[in-house]
Scaffold this motif. Structure first.
Motif, PDB file in Angstrom:
ATOM      1  N   GLU A 207     -34.102 -13.251 -12.166  1.00  0.00           N
ATOM      2  CA  GLU A 207     -34.915 -14.391 -12.643  1.00  0.00           C
ATOM      3  C   GLU A 207     -35.911 -13.890 -13.669  1.00  0.00           C
ATOM      4  OE1 GLU A 207     -34.602 -13.567  -9.540  1.00  0.00           O
ATOM      5  OE2 GLU A 207     -36.401 -14.351  -8.472  1.00  0.00           O
ATOM      6  N   GLU A 210     -33.984 -12.914 -16.805  1.00  0.00           N
ATOM      7  CA  GLU A 210     -33.929 -13.895 -17.769  1.00  0.00           C
ATOM      8  C   GLU A 210     -34.916 -14.093 -19.001  1.00  0.00           C
ATOM      9  OE1 GLU A 210     -31.513 -16.570 -17.280  1.00  0.00           O
ATOM     10  OE2 GLU A 210     -30.456 -15.813 -15.428  1.00  0.00           O
ATOM     11  N   VAL A 229     -29.982 -11.678 -23.382  1.00  0.00           N
ATOM     12  CA  VAL A 229     -29.636 -12.534 -22.213  1.00  0.00           C
ATOM     13  C   VAL A 229     -28.386 -13.048 -22.521  1.00  0.00           C
ATOM     14  CG1 VAL A 229     -30.237 -14.104 -20.289  1.00  0.00           C
ATOM     15  CG2 VAL A 229     -31.899 -12.306 -21.137  1.00  0.00           C
ATOM     16  N   ASP A 230     -28.444 -14.050 -23.395  1.00  0.00           N
ATOM     17  CA  ASP A 230     -27.444 -14.963 -23.695  1.00  0.00           C
ATOM     18  C   ASP A 230     -26.178 -14.365 -23.945  1.00  0.00           C
ATOM     19  OD1 ASP A 230     -28.501 -17.341 -23.252  1.00  0.00           O
ATOM     20  OD2 ASP A 230     -29.391 -17.499 -25.316  1.00  0.00           O
ATOM     21  N   ARG A 233     -24.559 -12.916 -21.000  1.00  0.00           N
ATOM     22  CA  ARG A 233     -23.953 -14.102 -20.116  1.00  0.00           C
ATOM     23  C   ARG A 233     -22.697 -14.379 -20.631  1.00  0.00           C
ATOM     24  NH1 ARG A 233     -28.106 -17.328 -17.415  1.00  0.00           N
ATOM     25  NH2 ARG A 233     -29.280 -17.262 -18.908  1.00  0.00           N
ATOM     26  N   SER A 305     -24.934 -16.209 -13.524  1.00  0.00           N
ATOM     27  CA  SER A 305     -26.438 -15.707 -13.509  1.00  0.00           C
ATOM     28  C   SER A 305     -26.246 -14.197 -14.021  1.00  0.00           C
ATOM     29  CB  SER A 305     -27.067 -15.559 -12.309  1.00  0.00           C
ATOM     30  OG  SER A 305     -26.512 -14.682 -11.424  1.00  0.00           O
ATOM     31  N   LEU A 306     -27.559 -13.653 -14.172  1.00  0.00           N
ATOM     32  CA  LEU A 306     -27.415 -12.149 -14.601  1.00  0.00           C
ATOM     33  C   LEU A 306     -27.126 -11.414 -13.523  1.00  0.00           C
ATOM     34  CD1 LEU A 306     -30.553 -12.189 -16.824  1.00  0.00           C
ATOM     35  CD2 LEU A 306     -28.258 -11.605 -17.590  1.00  0.00           C
TER      36      LEU A 306
END
Lengths: 333, 281
Positions: A207, A210, A229-230, A233, A305-306
């Motif tokens: 988190e 993110e 991050v995107d 993902r 999620s990461l």
């Protein structure tokens, strides 16, 4: 903070490192790590304990000279731990590093004095930072009377008192509750927006990762990926379904079932099999029916999620979050 | 990923230009020195202890020994003889305890921000040692004010000599302590080493009893004992720079030579401390 960073449009990376290597004995902690950090970004080093995060932090802050590697600041080669670099960094340690016998204000002024900031400049700055950290009314109390959260806020304020260009934080929210976590990140994001501060963070919390603009995924002292991050993902297609199995099930056999019957590639962790697929909602009934009654304790569908990304990239799990471990310990006791 | 290099160094805007290395180092020295002082003045128990312990030591041991102590051919009483010795005891103990905070600070994390700040390791060592030495001097100064009760006149004291000798010995002992503390990073081991090293050195420094001419071993110990030179110089200072003839043989060297030796010893200790601090994080 008032003074903006002027070189914001420079085409060169603010800070770049190439081929950092370091070993303690024959244990290699940095195995050819390279990265390049742009002005005004929030850059995260994500990895579990033992991946080389702390060593990277020590190298960045000049506490450790790596055995190999080159480093450039504004495109100019610098020795690690060079004064020029150190004077532009603000550092927040994971461990408590305030002088408990001194007051909050004295700690800030002392921090400013270490960077040779004249008192007349430092005093109003300290005032402003104390107000921002909501510590203004306790400014003249010894820090030993402060709560953990207040100390963390003061640590951050001290790292900013000399108006650094680059803020380096080692696991900044480890052990903080949700409210304190959100608050810390709102503060950091505000600073980046308003002053163009560059933020480097080491973390093992998904988190927290993110909240970063770009992430370097660290495993065994090497970068296994470095992207937004995107984009990270997107490396996982669609959805993640996780099947939590009851204690008596043989996880290996169930994984084989998923592989053979559905041609899925499940990942194992604890009592859970997770699979990555598109149109997960259509899959759920089929998967549930494949197991006998009582075999599944829970079924979950979510966006990756990461933590999933990390598992996929490295085959290892990011360490569990600290509050969860603390809770478990309490239950055991 | 390549490290991109600039064709030429980018000009740093004037308001962001870092202060010079010297200014940064002086800032670190000053900050650390001031912090030690603040912490000392904020703990009244330390100030009381600084005065109470030597008074008890001086009074109890001093009167116990007074009956059996006799300087041949002079009227110097033991309380008078012992007084400069106790001043040195204050400095020795204060230096040991002040340097303990190096280990405490390391464990409490306070030194981390100092290490990542732009000052050099040398500045860190000098700041810590000057701070600890100043605290040691302050404690000694409180006790020196009792000199009239030992038969010395404060007006006659050679203050520059007294301050110089006490400053040098406290600075050298704190630097030595810093080197040991930084090396060991362990509170118990630090105390053990300091106590076995410094306490005997103080006892055979001429602080408690004069070196006998008949014992060459003792004479040698005195000659190679930095605390001996400091006791000698302090004794000379309390007599206004002129020792009574009976005490002339109780000091290892004249004031000038003593100060020179102490200065050399101080530099060596500071050098050792910087070397240890640079090599080991």
């Amino acid at each position: 903070m008032t003074s903006p960073i002027l070189d914001r449009d420079s085409p060169l990376p603010l800070l770049s490192a190439q081929e950092l290597r370091h070993a303690y004995g024959d244990r290699e902690v940095l195995a050819g790590l390279s990265f390049s950090i742009e002005r005004g970004e929030v850059f995260g080093f994500l990895g579990p304990n033992g991946a080389g995060k702390t060593t990277t932090f020590h190298v960045l802050t000049g506490l450790l000279s790596p055995q190999q590697g080159t480093f450039a600041l504004d495109g100019v080669p610098v020795r690690l731990g060079d004064r020029r670099l150190r004077s532009r960094l603000g550092v927040v340690f994971q461990a408590q590093s305030l002088d408990l016998k001194l007051t909050a204000r004295e700690n800030l002024l002392l921090g400013a004095a270490l960077y040779a900031i004249p008192r007349r400049v430092a005093a109003p700055r300290a005032e402003r930072l104390l107000a921002q950290a909501e510590l203004a009314d306790r400014a003249d109390e010894p820090v030993s009377r402060f709560s953990g959260g207040m100390r963390r806020r003061l640590e951050l304020a001290r790292a900013l008192v000399h108006e650094p260009e680059i803020l380096v934080l080692d696991e900044p929210t480890a052990g903080l509750d949700e409210a304190a976590f959100q608050r810390t990140w709102r503060t950091l994001e505000g600073l980046v927006r308003e002053t163009g501060l560059t933020v480097l963070v080491t973390t093992h919390r998904p988190e927290e990762a993110e909240r970063c603009g770009r992430l370097l995924v660290l495993s065994h002292g090497k970068a296994v990926a470095c992207d937004t991050v995107d984009a990270l993902r997107r490396r996982l297609s669609g959805d993640v379904i996780s099947l939590e199995l009851s204690a008596e099930r043989d996880l290996e056999a169930d994984a084989r079932l998923l592989r053979e019957r559905f041609r899925l590639e499940p990942r194992l962790s604890d009592r859970t099999l997770s699979v990555e697929l598109t149109a997960g909602h259509e899959w759920i009934p089929r998967l549930v029916e494949a197991f006998p009654e009582g075999a599944l304790r829970s079924v979950g569908l979510r966006r990756p999620s990461l933590a999933d990304v990390f598992l996929k990239l490295t085959g290892r799990e990011l360490e569990r979050d600290e509050p969860a471990i603390a809770k478990k310990k309490k239950e055991a006791a | 990923m390549r490290v991109q290099l600039a064709a030429q160094p980018i000009e740093t805007p004037a308001h962001r230009r870092a202060p010079s290395a010297l200014v940064q180092d002086l800032a670190v020295v000053f900050v650390l020195w001031r912090r030690d002082l603040l912490r000392f003045l904020r703990q009244p128990s330390r100030i009381v202890g600084a005065l109470g312990q030597p008074i008890i030591f001086w009074g109890v041991i001093g009167s116990g020994m007074a009956a059996s102590f006799k300087m041949p051919g002079s009227s110097v009483g033991y309380l008078e003889y012992f007084f400069p010795g106790v001043i040195l005891m204050v400095v020795v103990f204060a230096s040991i305890f002040a340097t303990v905070s190096v280990i405490e600070d390391r464990h409490a994390g306070f030194l981390l921000p100092v290490l990542v700040a732009p000052g050099s390791r040398g500045a860190l060592v000098l700041g810590r040692c000057l701070g600890a030495a100043t605290v040691a001097l302050l404690q000694a100064a409180l006790f020196v004010l009792l000199a009239p009760w030992a038969g010395f006149s404060l007006a006659r004291v050679d203050w520059p000599l007294l301050v110089a000798s006490l400053s040098l010995i406290s600075l050298s002992l704190t630097a030595l302590g810093f080197a040991i503390a930084w090396w060991l990073d362990n509170l118990q081991a630090y105390h053990a080493i300091q106590m076995t090293l410094l306490l005997p050195l103080w006892i055979v420094s001429g602080a408690m009893f004069p070196a006998s001419n008949r014992s060459p071993a003792f004479q040698a110990l005195l000659r190679y004992n930095p605390i001996g030179y400091a006791v000698g110089a302090a004794r000379e200072a309390l007599y206004g720079g002129a020792l009574p003839p009976a005490l002339a043989s109780s000091v290892p060297a004249g004031a000038g030579a003593s100060l020179a030796l102490l200065a050399a010893f101080t530099l060596a200790c500071l050098g050792a401390a910087v070397a240890v601090c640079v090599r080991k994080r």
